[in-house]
Design an enzyme around this catalytic site. Structure first.
Site, PDB file in Angstrom:
ATOM      1  N   GLU A   1       3.733  -4.961 -11.565  1.00 26.35           N
ATOM      2  CA  GLU A   1       5.426  -5.154 -11.977  1.00 26.35           C
ATOM      3  C   GLU A   1       5.359  -5.514 -12.908  1.00 26.35           C
ATOM      4  O   GLU A   1       6.506  -5.783 -14.197  1.00 26.35           O
ATOM      5  CB  GLU A   1       5.466  -4.843 -10.711  1.00 26.35           C
ATOM      6  CG  GLU A   1       5.619  -3.940  -9.869  1.00 26.35           C
ATOM      7  CD  GLU A   1       6.260  -4.172  -7.871  1.00 26.35           C
ATOM      8  OE1 GLU A   1       6.434  -5.343  -8.438  1.00 26.35           O
ATOM      9  OE2 GLU A   1       6.545  -3.671  -7.755  1.00 26.35           O
TER      10      GLU A   1
ATOM     11  N   TRP B   1      -1.770  -7.163  -6.082  1.00 20.37           N
ATOM     12  CA  TRP B   1      -2.416  -5.710  -7.406  1.00 20.37           C
ATOM     13  C   TRP B   1      -0.190  -5.561  -7.361  1.00 20.37           C
ATOM     14  O   TRP B   1      -0.569  -5.019  -9.094  1.00 20.37           O
ATOM     15  CB  TRP B   1      -3.346  -5.030  -6.600  1.00 20.37           C
ATOM     16  CG  TRP B   1      -3.449  -4.242  -7.932  1.00 20.37           C
ATOM     17  CD1 TRP B   1      -3.331  -2.641  -7.741  1.00 20.37           C
ATOM     18  CD2 TRP B   1      -4.057  -4.859  -9.196  1.00 20.37           C
ATOM     19  NE1 TRP B   1      -3.821  -2.217  -9.063  1.00 20.37           N
ATOM     20  CE2 TRP B   1      -4.000  -3.404 -10.476  1.00 20.37           C
ATOM     21  CE3 TRP B   1      -3.146  -5.993 -10.362  1.00 20.37           C
ATOM     22  CZ2 TRP B   1      -4.676  -3.451 -11.053  1.00 20.37           C
ATOM     23  CZ3 TRP B   1      -4.569  -5.731 -11.140  1.00 20.37           C
ATOM     24  CH2 TRP B   1      -4.370  -4.699 -11.766  1.00 20.37           C
TER      25      TRP B   1
ATOM     26  N   HIS C   1       1.085  -1.017   0.119  1.00 17.84           N
ATOM     27  CA  HIS C   1      -0.111   0.471   0.181  1.00 17.84           C
ATOM     28  C   HIS C   1       1.079   0.797   0.290  1.00 17.84           C
ATOM     29  O   HIS C   1       0.375   2.521  -0.719  1.00 17.84           O
ATOM     30  CB  HIS C   1      -0.987  -0.038   0.720  1.00 17.84           C
ATOM     31  CG  HIS C   1      -2.208  -1.171   0.835  1.00 17.84           C
ATOM     32  ND1 HIS C   1      -3.235  -1.146   0.947  1.00 17.84           N
ATOM     33  CD2 HIS C   1      -2.091  -2.470   1.087  1.00 17.84           C
ATOM     34  CE1 HIS C   1      -4.565  -2.036   0.541  1.00 17.84           C
ATOM     35  NE2 HIS C   1      -2.880  -2.442   0.691  1.00 17.84           N
TER      36      HIS C   1
ATOM     37  N   ASP D   1      -7.595  -9.922  -2.476  1.00 19.02           N
ATOM     38  CA  ASP D   1      -7.616  -9.872  -3.713  1.00 19.02           C
ATOM     39  C   ASP D   1      -7.051 -11.041  -4.913  1.00 19.02           C
ATOM     40  O   ASP D   1      -7.230 -10.748  -6.229  1.00 19.02           O
ATOM     41  CB  ASP D   1      -7.331  -7.843  -3.652  1.00 19.02           C
ATOM     42  CG  ASP D   1      -6.217  -7.999  -4.125  1.00 19.02           C
ATOM     43  OD1 ASP D   1      -4.981  -8.202  -3.266  1.00 19.02           O
ATOM     44  OD2 ASP D   1      -5.998  -6.541  -4.917  1.00 19.02           O
ATOM     45  N   GLN D   2      -5.869 -11.477  -4.183  1.00 15.72           N
ATOM     46  CA  GLN D   2      -5.489 -12.483  -5.503  1.00 15.72           C
ATOM     47  C   GLN D   2      -5.572 -13.165  -6.309  1.00 15.72           C
ATOM     48  O   GLN D   2      -5.314 -13.370  -7.697  1.00 15.72           O
ATOM     49  CB  GLN D   2      -4.461 -13.114  -4.600  1.00 15.72           C
ATOM     50  CG  GLN D   2      -2.988 -11.770  -3.707  1.00 15.72           C
ATOM     51  CD  GLN D   2      -2.771 -12.355  -2.801  1.00 15.72           C
ATOM     52  OE1 GLN D   2      -2.003 -13.667  -2.190  1.00 15.72           O
ATOM     53  NE2 GLN D   2      -2.300 -11.155  -1.624  1.00 15.72           N
TER      54      GLN D   2
ATOM     55  N   ASP E   1      -5.423   6.168   1.448  1.00 10.11           N
ATOM     56  CA  ASP E   1      -5.957   4.002   0.813  1.00 10.11           C
ATOM     57  C   ASP E   1      -7.287   4.263   1.284  1.00 10.11           C
ATOM     58  O   ASP E   1      -7.637   4.813   2.621  1.00 10.11           O
ATOM     59  CB  ASP E   1      -5.083   3.594   1.940  1.00 10.11           C
ATOM     60  CG  ASP E   1      -5.096   2.268   0.900  1.00 10.11           C
ATOM     61  OD1 ASP E   1      -6.423   1.867   1.340  1.00 10.11           O
ATOM     62  OD2 ASP E   1      -3.941   1.617   0.723  1.00 10.11           O
TER      63      ASP E   1
ATOM     64  N   HIS F   1     -20.393  -3.835  -5.162  1.00  7.79           N
ATOM     65  CA  HIS F   1     -21.309  -4.622  -5.280  1.00  7.79           C
ATOM     66  C   HIS F   1     -21.889  -5.423  -3.428  1.00  7.79           C
ATOM     67  O   HIS F   1     -23.188  -5.340  -3.920  1.00  7.79           O
ATOM     68  CB  HIS F   1     -21.356  -5.887  -5.918  1.00  7.79           C
ATOM     69  CG  HIS F   1     -22.248  -4.699  -7.712  1.00  7.79           C
ATOM     70  ND1 HIS F   1     -21.091  -4.480  -8.294  1.00  7.79           N
ATOM     71  CD2 HIS F   1     -22.783  -4.390  -8.371  1.00  7.79           C
ATOM     72  CE1 HIS F   1     -21.544  -3.521  -9.757  1.00  7.79           C
ATOM     73  NE2 HIS F   1     -22.550  -3.936  -9.529  1.00  7.79           N
TER      74      HIS F   1
END
Ligand code: UDP
Ligand code: 7WV
Length: 456
Positions: free
Chosen positions: A358, A353, A22, A374-375, A114, A147
């Site tokens: 990268e 992310w 982050h 989120d991976q 953030d 959502h």
């Protein structure tokens, strides 16, 4: 406004959530702002500032308190307790910081924050400042959480395919872990969904992605929010090269073994090395670690594997010694330099992310072994939307087995599919560079942000 003889156009406070993945994007966005004439003060927590190595040319920073000045989240009785105290003590100390800067002749015009820390927007608005949230995860992931927040996506998931606007059909296991494994981290679940709790008050919704990468979902969300894409937030020297000193992020939690890595890579044939890293958080089960180790050995390729010190004991006994001819294991590496090295042909990654962006920006194909958060969604997009990697399938225990890991690496390094994936990877590299280069989609958005800041 004048400051140490330099005229600046506006002053932004940029508040990062205290984690490597982050801080990096906040740091890079700050440098882009600075390059356009804005004064920037990066704000991090006192606890994480103790553990960080400050490199040259980074943005000046100030600290606030999360209420756990010694150990941060590790010191807290629970994640929930940590986030609650952070909200309270953070609000207080951020208020004090803004007051201090105003009194010292350096008033703040805008707070970029953030959205893991939505209370920062409330503080900004109390002072009448511009408030800009900067999502450090993909737009697709932000859309999923939106959502859930709206109650449109009902949990627990009951369908085998989930249809959301701007998104391809997703299976439950393509969803962020907090959603498909509901209840696994309730406090983080509340945090990621709570990112939208006060979004109506935000003047800007910035996302660390680029338009060409997530066109459909960006178009959809931009109808609802003042959304602008500003990424990928990768040091300029790896993309457009317009910021001369920007060779690295500038704040690192772990110390990279730079010389050892670069020496080892130098001279190895083009595209011959498998680079393996799972970021700053992943905490694999011993069994998963063993399967990856075996898969690597079975692929018979040279590999550079980042195993953080806290993960080291999970390696099979004698693994490092027995593979020393083929492999190098380090505790942390300069990932951008490694990905940019021509010897690297494949990236086995958790698909955090930043790592995904990268890899994309360096054109290195990926084998994704997602762990949490989120991976899994990033891995899904990597394989099926951007077509620049493979998401390794898991068995009934949720583990990637050695044969699968081996197979995925071979597919990329020698398979026919690998050729297609490599071609796509190079296409994304070009588009990522164009987005941040002069006149590109992200560059234009940052220009617009700065121009409005100056005139507001
Ligand atoms: N990183 C690094 N050296 C390493 C492994 C990772 O510098 O050996 C950096 C990487 O370049 C990225 C960040 O750490 O910018 C990890 O962020 P990501 O979002 O990929 O994963 P997280 O650590 O948040 O799970
Ligand atoms: C740190 C703490 C919690 C989360 C993350 C990082 C992330 O995945 O970005 Br949810």
């Amino acid at each position: 406004m004048e400051m140490e003889g330099n005229v600046y156009r506006a002053h932004c406070l940029v508040l990062a959530y205290p984690a490597q993945g982050h801080i990096n994007p906040m740091m890079e966005f700050s440098k882009r702002l600075e390059h356009k004439g804005v004064k920037v003060t990066l704000v991090i927590t006192k606890s994480i500032s103790h553990t960080m190595d400050k490199e040259a040319n980074s943005i000046p920073f100030e600290t606030i308190s999360d209420g756990y000045d010694e150990g941060g989240v590790a010191e807290a009785e629970s994640i929930h307790a940590y986030l609650e105290r952070f909200r309270r003590v953070g609000s207080q100390t951020l208020t004090e910081l803004i007051e201090k800067l105003s009194n010292s002749g350096c008033p703040v015009d805008c707070v970029v924050y953030d959205p893991f820390l939505p209370w920062a927007l409330d503080i900004a608005k109390k002072f009448g400042l511009v408030g800009a949230m900067l999502f450090t995860q993909s737009c697709a992931v932000d859309n999923i959480y939106y959502h859930v927040y709206k109650g449109v996506l009902k949990l627990p998931l009951s369908e085998t395919e989930i249809f959301l606007p701007g998104s391809p059909p997703l299976r439950p296991q393509d969803m962020p872990s907090f959603i498909y494994d509901l209840g696994s981290y309730p406090a983080y679940f509340d945090m990621v969904v709570g990112q939208f709790s006060n979004v109506d008050k935000a003047d800007w919704v910035l996302v660390n992605t680029f338009y060409e990468l997530e066109e459909e979902v960006v178009d959809w969300m931009a109808k609802i929010f003042p959304l602008r894409t500003i990424g990928p937030t990768i040091p300029s020297m790896f993309l457009d090269k317009r910021l001369e000193d920007d060779k690295d992020y500038g704040l690192s939690i772990f110390k990279p073994e730079t010389d050892a890595c670069m020496k080892w890579l130098n001279g190895r044939p083009r595209g011959s090395v498998v680079y393996v890293s799972f970021g700053s958080f992943v905490d694999f089960q011993v069994e998963q670690m063993e399967e990856i180790a075996w898969g690597l050995r079975m692929s018979n390729r040279c590999f550079l594997w980042v195993v953080r010190t806290s993960e080291e004991a999970k390696l099979p006994k004698n693994f490092v010694e027995e593979t020393s001819e083929k492999g190098l294991v380090v505790s942390w590496c300069p990932q951008l330099k490694v990905l940019a090295h021509e010897a690297v042909g494949c990236f086995v990654t958790h698909c955090g992310w930043n790592s995904t962006l990268e890899a994309l920006s360096s054109g290195v194909p990926m084998v994704a072994i997602p762990y949490w958060s989120d991976q899994s969604t990033n891995a899904k997009y990597t394989m099926d939307v951007w077509k620049m990697g493979l998401k390794a399938p898991v068995d009934e225990k949720g583990l990637v087995r050695r044969e699968i890991a081996e197979h995925c690496i071979r597919e990329i390094m020698e398979g026919e599919r690998g050729e297609e994936i490599k071609k796509n990877a190079l296409k994304w590299r070009k588009l990522a560079k164009e987005a941040v280069d002069e006149g590109g989609s992200s560059d234009k958005n940052i220009e617009e942000f700065v121009a409005k800041l100056v005139h507001s």
